[in-house]
Design an enzyme around this catalytic site. Structure first.
Site, PDB file in Angstrom:
ATOM      1  CE  LYS A 118      -0.223   7.095 -11.728  1.00 17.29           C
ATOM      2  NZ  LYS A 118      -1.397   6.733 -10.938  1.00 17.29           N
ATOM      3  CE  LYS A 201       0.568  16.034  -6.292  1.00 19.60           C
ATOM      4  NZ  LYS A 201      -0.427  15.283  -7.027  1.00 19.60           N
ATOM      5  CE  LYS A 204       3.959   5.092  -2.582  1.00 20.64           C
ATOM      6  NZ  LYS A 204       4.981   4.090  -2.467  1.00 20.64           N
TER       7      LYS A 204
END
Length: 339
Positions: A118, A201, A204
């Site tokens: 991240k 995966k 969104k």
């Protein structure tokens, strides 16, 4: 040291980041609804404190928190059976997290792969919260002495950290206070993949809206996305082994199995030999039947945000009744003067 027997208790949380999708439903919400009927206390949380480890528009965060709550309820979570609340309304989460900041070691957090993913290359510019949030996640779980946590494969490392923190706390203070939490990873589609690329995966953040089925999609949108989902020219196999090198086929079969509450073996014994031109309409019918009512109910709930807020406040009140005594005991163990 006397061993404490901890009452079985399930806790899990989801970030209110908007755009709930099929992966969230099959990997989490559907299983949450099933768990509440197993006679074990269940707590489900919108982890809004975790959401702000990266900057959020305040109005969007409120909307996303309410939409996530609507998703929980529409998926079958009954606020009378489960405690449903947003994290920031239970301040004990953040208070225990500070204690855990002082228990966890820097080396443990440096090994967390999700922070590396991240933060990217500019990790020096990432928030301290993003680095330390596994300690808050441990506090989310242990403030309730939760014994079981339903998680996706990608969260296993954080549960291991939670176990390490509980073990070190118990050892440092000579107590058997925090349980060693067990991750619960199960189901045919705990990891739902993109409809456009079976190696990634479902997310969104994927630029293609056709890569995911969102929980607000209506029946037409669900049908269209499944019909256009990437496949291969081969017929479906009769055994799981035949899906090994076929990521897209495996993903669609997994989704069918999870939605129909069957194993992949059972599905393949029924559909083995069928072409995707036959299988996709079956999956469309099943997905619309299971998912369209959730979308409709979410829309209805979102028409009354005050009611959602009332449900969350009531859930937080129930959650605090468990969390506050555990925090008081923790402070007592650590040596804080209590009034």
């Amino acid at each position: 040291m006397t061993e404490v027997v901890h009452t079985p208790r399930v806790f899990s949380g989801i970030q209110p980041s908007g755009d709930l999708h099929l992966g969230n439903y099959l990997g989490a919400l559907k299983r949450f609804a099933e768990a509440q009927d197993q006679g074990i206390e269940t707590l489900y949380c919108m982890v809004d404190l975790h959401a702000i480890t990266v900057w959020q528009n305040p109005a969007d965060l409120k909307r996303a928190t309410r939409e996530l709550a609507a998703g929980f309820i529409a998926s079958g979570i009954d606020p009378e059976k489960s405690m449903l609340f947003n994290q920031s309304q239970v301040p004990e989460h953040a208070q225990l997290a500070w204690i855990f900041n002082c228990v966890a070691r820097m080396g443990w957090l440096n090994r967390m792969t999700q922070f590396k993913d991240k933060a990217g290359k500019n990790r020096e510019n990432a928030s301290v919260g993003l680095f330390a949030y596994p300690n808050l996640m441990a506090a989310d779980i242990l403030i309730y002495h939760a014994t079981h946590v339903p998680v996706g494969e990608d969260q296993k490392q954080h549960i291991e950290l939670t176990r390490d923190i509980a073990t070190k706390f118990n050892h440092d203070y000579g107590v058997d206070f925090f349980p060693i939490t067990e991750p619960v990873i199960e189901g045919a589609a705990t990891r739902v993949m993109s409809l456009r690329d079976g190696s990634k995966k479902m997310s969104k953040s994927d630029p293609s809206d056709m890569s995911r089925i969102t929980m607000t999609d209506d029946a037409d949108a669900i049908a269209k996305k499944i019909r256009k989902a990437k496949t291969d020219p081969e017929a479906l196999p009769s055994e799981v082994e035949g899906l090994k090198e076929r990521a897209e086929a495996r993903n669609l079969v997994n989704i069918y199995a999870a939605l129909s509450d069957n194993t992949v073996d059972q599905v393949l014994s029924d559909v083995g030999g069928k072409q995707f031109s036959e299988f996709k309409p079956m999956l469309v019918e099943l997905a619309v039947d299971k998912l369209a009512p959730i979308s409709t109910e979410m829309g209805r709930l979102m028409q009354d945000p005050a009611e959602i807020d009332r449900i969350l406040a009531k859930g937080a009140q129930k959650a605090r009744a468990i969390a506050a005594p555990i925090l008081d005991q923790t402070y007592e163990i650590v040596g804080m003067v209590r009034g």
